[in-house]
Scaffold this active site. Structure first.
Site, PDB file in Angstrom:
ATOM      1  N   HIS A  37     -20.320 -34.995  41.013  1.00  0.00           N
ATOM      2  CA  HIS A  37     -20.414 -33.610  41.485  1.00  0.00           C
ATOM      3  C   HIS A  37     -19.056 -33.113  41.991  1.00  0.00           C
ATOM      4  O   HIS A  37     -18.636 -31.998  41.698  1.00  0.00           O
ATOM      5  CB  HIS A  37     -21.408 -33.520  42.647  1.00  0.00           C
ATOM      6  CG  HIS A  37     -22.817 -33.858  42.302  1.00  0.00           C
ATOM      7  ND1 HIS A  37     -23.457 -34.979  42.791  1.00  0.00           N
ATOM      8  CD2 HIS A  37     -23.730 -33.233  41.522  1.00  0.00           C
ATOM      9  CE1 HIS A  37     -24.695 -35.020  42.333  1.00  0.00           C
ATOM     10  NE2 HIS A  37     -24.891 -33.977  41.553  1.00  0.00           N
ATOM     11  N   MET A 184     -22.512 -42.272  37.256  1.00  0.00           N
ATOM     12  CA  MET A 184     -22.974 -41.869  38.590  1.00  0.00           C
ATOM     13  C   MET A 184     -24.143 -40.902  38.459  1.00  0.00           C
ATOM     14  O   MET A 184     -24.164 -40.054  37.577  1.00  0.00           O
ATOM     15  CB  MET A 184     -21.838 -41.217  39.365  1.00  0.00           C
ATOM     16  CG  MET A 184     -20.797 -42.209  39.779  1.00  0.00           C
ATOM     17  SD  MET A 184     -19.672 -41.479  40.965  1.00  0.00           S
ATOM     18  CE  MET A 184     -18.503 -42.835  41.101  1.00  0.00           C
ATOM     19  N   SER A 185     -25.113 -41.081  39.357  1.00  0.00           N
ATOM     20  CA  SER A 185     -26.300 -40.235  39.355  1.00  0.00           C
ATOM     21  C   SER A 185     -26.922 -40.272  40.741  1.00  0.00           C
ATOM     22  O   SER A 185     -26.909 -41.324  41.396  1.00  0.00           O
ATOM     23  CB  SER A 185     -27.319 -40.783  38.339  1.00  0.00           C
ATOM     24  OG  SER A 185     -28.587 -40.204  38.551  1.00  0.00           O
ATOM     25  N   ARG A 187     -29.918 -40.314  41.224  1.00  0.00           N
ATOM     26  CA  ARG A 187     -31.066 -41.219  41.096  1.00  0.00           C
ATOM     27  C   ARG A 187     -30.664 -42.698  41.205  1.00  0.00           C
ATOM     28  O   ARG A 187     -31.541 -43.549  41.343  1.00  0.00           O
ATOM     29  CB  ARG A 187     -31.809 -40.966  39.779  1.00  0.00           C
ATOM     30  CG  ARG A 187     -32.568 -39.646  39.776  1.00  0.00           C
ATOM     31  CD  ARG A 187     -33.478 -39.499  38.567  1.00  0.00           C
ATOM     32  NE  ARG A 187     -34.362 -38.358  38.685  1.00  0.00           N
ATOM     33  CZ  ARG A 187     -34.139 -37.148  38.169  1.00  0.00           C
ATOM     34  NH1 ARG A 187     -33.035 -36.924  37.480  1.00  0.00           N
ATOM     35  NH2 ARG A 187     -35.005 -36.169  38.339  1.00  0.00           N
TER      36      ARG A 187
HETATM   37  P1  AMP Z   1     -27.528 -32.790  39.359  1.00  0.00           P
HETATM   38  O1  AMP Z   1     -27.276 -32.574  40.829  1.00  0.00           O
HETATM   39  O2  AMP Z   1     -27.871 -34.190  39.020  1.00  0.00           O
HETATM   40  O3  AMP Z   1     -28.442 -31.750  38.774  1.00  0.00           O
HETATM   41  O4  AMP Z   1     -26.122 -32.561  38.650  1.00  0.00           O
HETATM   42  C1  AMP Z   1     -25.372 -31.401  38.872  1.00  0.00           C
HETATM   43  C2  AMP Z   1     -24.240 -31.353  37.888  1.00  0.00           C
HETATM   44  O5  AMP Z   1     -23.446 -32.524  38.045  1.00  0.00           O
HETATM   45  C3  AMP Z   1     -24.713 -31.353  36.424  1.00  0.00           C
HETATM   46  O6  AMP Z   1     -23.886 -30.482  35.677  1.00  0.00           O
HETATM   47  C4  AMP Z   1     -24.529 -32.788  36.010  1.00  0.00           C
HETATM   48  O7  AMP Z   1     -24.311 -32.945  34.620  1.00  0.00           O
HETATM   49  C5  AMP Z   1     -23.287 -33.164  36.788  1.00  0.00           C
HETATM   50  N1  AMP Z   1     -23.184 -34.608  36.950  1.00  0.00           N
HETATM   51  C6  AMP Z   1     -24.131 -35.457  37.422  1.00  0.00           C
HETATM   52  N2  AMP Z   1     -23.699 -36.734  37.368  1.00  0.00           N
HETATM   53  C7  AMP Z   1     -22.452 -36.691  36.823  1.00  0.00           C
HETATM   54  C8  AMP Z   1     -21.476 -37.669  36.493  1.00  0.00           C
HETATM   55  N3  AMP Z   1     -21.688 -38.975  36.704  1.00  0.00           N
HETATM   56  N4  AMP Z   1     -20.314 -37.257  35.953  1.00  0.00           N
HETATM   57  C9  AMP Z   1     -20.083 -35.940  35.718  1.00  0.00           C
HETATM   58  N5  AMP Z   1     -20.953 -34.961  36.013  1.00  0.00           N
HETATM   59  C10 AMP Z   1     -22.125 -35.324  36.561  1.00  0.00           C
END
Ligand code: AMP
Length: 282
Positions: A37, A184-185, A187
């Site tokens: 993020h 990275m996630s 989750r």
């Molecule tokens: P999320 O909070 O999971 O909905 O993600 C918000 C934004 O961050 C989305 O555009 C995702 O694709 C991006 N994102 C999540 N994980 C990653 C990562 N490991 N690397 C790059 N972007 C990410």
């Protein structure tokens, strides 16, 4: 840094900035920030005068049996992280201000949403397309930055912006990974040590496929067979999909070429569903 809850206040803030000649970059998120993020925020700051981060766990993109309730949240920690970045405003609306009583309109991107995650998550992309449209209308960004980690989401948003003449420039940003390769996630917070090891099956599986392709293997059937066996050799893994698709159309491919992306979604221990993806050829 401004913290804005109300959509009308957010809109007014953005209009004022536009009047003052400032460009705005939006980074839509569901919070529980990690380096992925933060890298999107830095990219937006490179491209625009002001960065707005939206933080909204959007209920309409979760199916009835998904993890909406237990999705990790820590607003204070997120604010502390964001304060260290060049972020001008955090937009964190309450669900009842985004979805008013009587709400009945949605945006759906037909074909692209049926592939990959769309098969096991039938309501997901209409929820995403709708909330992103709403965020664009409220924040009025010049640019919006999305991660390539959510590869299909990025394809859906690009299509939607084109189809609906939405005047926002969409920027994709590469996947940020842990030192051992795990994408990275938010989750990943669900993973215990054993599941964390199994989670590596995605990134190392992708690496194995690339290795074989670099040695000359172009048959998707052969690569897929090896990959499935490899992923299932990790305890507790169940493949949702391991698909070789065309980067733009997301249609399945038989032979690997420069446009082929391997897209993966794997359940770990029946509890956590992780995704990863990458081009097969360099
Ligand atoms: P999320 O909070 O999971 O909905 O993600 C918000 C934004 O961050 C989305 O555009 C995702 O694709 C991006 N994102 C999540 N994980 C990653 C990562 N490991 N690397 C790059 N972007 C990410």
């Amino acid at each position: 840094m401004e913290i804005v809850q109300n959509p009308a206040d957010m809109y007014a803030w953005s209009k004022n900035q536009a009047r003052a000649g400032k460009t705005v970059g939006l980074v839509p998120t569901m919070g529980f920030f990690h380096e992925g993020h933060l890298s999107l925020m830095r990219k937006a700051a490179e491209l625009c005068d002001l960065v707005v981060v939206s933080l909204f766990v959007n209920p309409t993109q979760f199916g009835p049996n998904e993890d909406l309730e237990k999705y990790p949240r820590d607003f204070e920690r997120d604010l502390a992280l964001v304060r260290q970045e060049k972020v001008a405003a955090v937009f964190a609306p309450r669900p009842d201000t985004m979805y008013l009583p009587g709400y009945q309109t949605e945006v759906s991107v037909k074909e692209l949403a049926t592939h990959l995650c769309g098969k096991s998550r039938p309501v997901h992309f209409a929820g995403v397309a709708t909330v992103v449209t709403k965020l664009f209308n409220v924040v009025q960004p010049d640019v919006a930055v999305f991660g390539e980690k959510d590869f299909q989401q990025l394809a859906v948003i690009r299509r939607m912006v084109k189809d609906l003449n939405i005047p926002v420039r969409i920027i994709g940003h590469p996947i940020v990974r842990e030192a051992d390769g795990l994408a990275m996630s938010s989750r990943n917070a669900y993973l215990d040590p054993a599941n964390r090891r199994a989670a590596l099956s995605l990134s190392t599986g992708l690496a194995k496929v690339r290795e074989l392709a670099a040695e000359g293997e172009r048959s998707v059937a052969a690569l897929a067979k090896m990959l499935e066996k490899y992923i299932h050799s990790f305890q507790g893994t169940a493949i949702d999909y391991a698909s070789f698709v065309h980067a733009d159309t997301l249609e399945l491919m038989d032979i690997v070429d420069e446009k082929t992306v391997l897209a993966l979604a794997v359940h770990i221990d029946g509890k956590v569903r992780l995704i990863d993806n990458g081009y097969v050829l360099p």
